[in-house]
Design a protein around this motif. Structure first.
Motif, PDB file in Angstrom:
ATOM      1  N   UNK A  19       0.817  -1.215   0.000  1.00  0.00           N
ATOM      2  CA  UNK A  19       0.000   0.000   0.000  1.00  0.00           C
ATOM      3  C   UNK A  19       0.848   1.260   0.000  1.00  0.00           C
ATOM      4  N   UNK A  20       1.939   1.251   0.779  1.00  0.00           N
ATOM      5  CA  UNK A  20       2.856   2.402   0.807  1.00  0.00           C
ATOM      6  C   UNK A  20       3.454   2.627  -0.581  1.00  0.00           C
ATOM      7  N   UNK A  21       3.852   1.541  -1.232  1.00  0.00           N
ATOM      8  CA  UNK A  21       4.412   1.641  -2.584  1.00  0.00           C
ATOM      9  C   UNK A  21       3.431   2.251  -3.565  1.00  0.00           C
ATOM     10  N   UNK A  22       2.179   1.784  -3.515  1.00  0.00           N
ATOM     11  CA  UNK A  22       1.153   2.302  -4.429  1.00  0.00           C
ATOM     12  C   UNK A  22       0.842   3.773  -4.147  1.00  0.00           C
ATOM     13  N   UNK A  23       0.812   4.131  -2.854  1.00  0.00           N
ATOM     14  CA  UNK A  23       0.525   5.517  -2.471  1.00  0.00           C
ATOM     15  C   UNK A  23       1.570   6.471  -3.049  1.00  0.00           C
ATOM     16  N   UNK A  24       2.847   6.109  -2.912  1.00  0.00           N
ATOM     17  CA  UNK A  24       3.917   7.017  -3.361  1.00  0.00           C
ATOM     18  C   UNK A  24       4.164   6.946  -4.860  1.00  0.00           C
ATOM     19  N   UNK A  25       3.635   5.900  -5.506  1.00  0.00           N
ATOM     20  CA  UNK A  25       3.785   5.794  -6.954  1.00  0.00           C
ATOM     21  C   UNK A  25       3.203   7.025  -7.655  1.00  0.00           C
ATOM     22  N   UNK A  26       2.085   7.537  -7.129  1.00  0.00           N
ATOM     23  CA  UNK A  26       1.419   8.682  -7.758  1.00  0.00           C
ATOM     24  C   UNK A  26       2.163   9.992  -7.515  1.00  0.00           C
ATOM     25  N   UNK A  27       3.043   9.995  -6.504  1.00  0.00           N
ATOM     26  CA  UNK A  27       3.686  11.249  -6.127  1.00  0.00           C
ATOM     27  C   UNK A  27       5.113  11.394  -6.672  1.00  0.00           C
TER      28      UNK A  27
END
Length: 426
Positions: A19-27
């Motif tokens: 989830x952390x990986x997916x969250x920061x993928x957009x940023x």
């Protein structure tokens, strides 16, 4: 039922990391965001990502195994390690952050090339970095596989594929932001778990004095500064290297140096130093002392590298033991993620963009970085399944190769104006 609880805890943890990986993928908008977190990491995040990256699965498996074998001698490694992060940030932090931005560098190898104005430096440094990181990554893969094999009672191969797969995913997707923030979560879990197991284990034995009394009854040389059976008697060079490898070695590790480059400003180094010092003293001595406790509490253990997992099962009910095993995975994952990300950075920036395709776009650079992360992951898993060597020896070897190669070039690059390419290559 206990096994189910442990599987659920680890599954929830893995989902959280993904989830952390997916969250920061957009940023992560640019290659600098993906590889350096946009040079915007605050002191607390920098301190924890520095220290958790440096610690690795070695601290939960290799270190305790060494202490189990040689007794109190193993604490020479801890003494150096406790000061290593402090020396590293004090010597490198502020100047490396300032100079790397002045020279517009994204990777440590690129910094050396631009500082010494030498393409040869880039070639040699890239080869050593990838070679050293490969050994380090392999050790962490083995630690991940062993931990999961213990938890699930799986064969090593499926355990390796599951554990490494999660790490590959969040590093691949989220880049430096994901690696840094997962490191913060993992750093807190690591400290809490190891202190909990240590308190209960020492209490079970009856205190540190009782620990020494019981060790002396088994073999008095466990208490000696020369190690069990006095195997290092008079070997001051071995003792000096045990202290110094971690005390000054971090200055030469590219995957640690890159953390300085990602700080939000040179001024952040002072506060980073404070946080790192506190975390170090809370964490570093505990795994070695637990290895020594294992001599008393686990006299017939089959695999010395599993001392802390076995003590966790002995001291805690299922759900808490699962959290401790999650801490071991945390130590492994924080290091592997940083190693994989740096490998991707060296391939994409130093070899691809600055060698093969100078006109590469930001998207192409990030793609090449992700491709190399995936390839290194697959090759590493394959080698780890085929021929697993010991975690302690692999880490010491890879750490030593990189520290000896890079410590002088990095140190002189920021502290000595006359340092030149000929000296750095030598």
């Amino acid at each position: 039922t206990l096994m189910r609880i442990e599987i659920i805890v680890l599954f929830v943890y893995f989902i959280g990391m993904i989830g952390v990986g997916l969250y920061w993928n957009k940023r992560a908008k640019s290659s600098e965001d993906y590889m350096l977190g946009g040079r915007g990491m605050g002191p607390f995040i920098t301190a924890l990502t520095l220290q958790t990256t440096a610690m690795s699965g070695y601290m939960f498996m290799g270190g305790p195994a060494l202490a189990y074998s040689v007794g109190w001698f193993a604490l020479f490694y801890a003494v150096g390690d406790a000061g290593g992060g402090i020396v590293n940030i004090a010597v490198m932090g502020r100047r490396m952050r300032r100079l790397s931005q002045m020279l517009d560098c994204i990777s440590p190898v690129e910094y050396l090339e631009k500082r010494y104005e030498s393409k040869n430096i880039k070639i040699v440094a890239s080869v050593i970095t990838i070679f050293g990181l490969a050994g380090y990554i392999l050790a962490q893969f083995l630690a991940a596989g062993k931990t999961l094999a213990k938890l699930f009672d799986f064969p090593l191969a499926p355990a390796l594929i599951i554990g490494v797969g999660v790490i590959l995913f969040y590093t691949f997707v989220g880049g430096y932001f994901a690696v840094a923030w997962t490191d913060v979560i993992q750093g807190i879990i690591m400290v809490s778990a190891v202190i909990g197991v240590l308190i209960l284990s020492v209490n079970e034995i009856g205190g540190l004095t009782a620990l020494n009394t019981k060790l002396a009854a088994i073999d008095p040389t466990y208490l000696s500064v020369w190690g069990k059976d006095l195997q290092y008697q008079g070997a001051w060079g071995v003792i000096a290297s045990a202290v110094l490898i971690y005390l000054i070695g971090y200055v030469g590790l590219p995957h640690v140096v890159i953390k300085h480059m990602a700080m939000e400003s040179p001024k952040a180094a002072k506060t980073t130093l404070l946080y790192a010092t506190i975390w170090n003293q809370l964490f570093i001595f505990s795994p070695y002392i637990l290895g020594i406790c294992g001599i008393i509490l686990l006299p017939n253990i089959a695999d010395k590298e599993m001392v802390i997992p076995e003590l966790a099962f002995m001291m805690f009910p299922g759900i808490v033991a699962a959290i401790v095993l999650t801490a071991i995975m945390s130590a492994i994952m924080s290091t592997v993620a940083a190693l994989l990300l740096l490998t991707g950075t060296v391939w994409s920036i130093d070899l691809y963009k600055r060698g093969i395709n100078p006109n590469a776009s930001d998207k192409q650079v990030v793609f090449m970085s992700r491709l190399s992360i995936f390839v290194v992951g697959v090759v590493g898993i394959t080698i780890a399944i085929l021929n697993p060597p010991g975690i302690f020896m692999l880490v010491i070897f890879a750490f030593g190769v990189m520290a000896c190669s890079f410590m002088a070039p990095f140190f002189c690059a920021i502290w000595w104006r006359k340092a030149n390419a000929t000296g750095a290559l030598a």
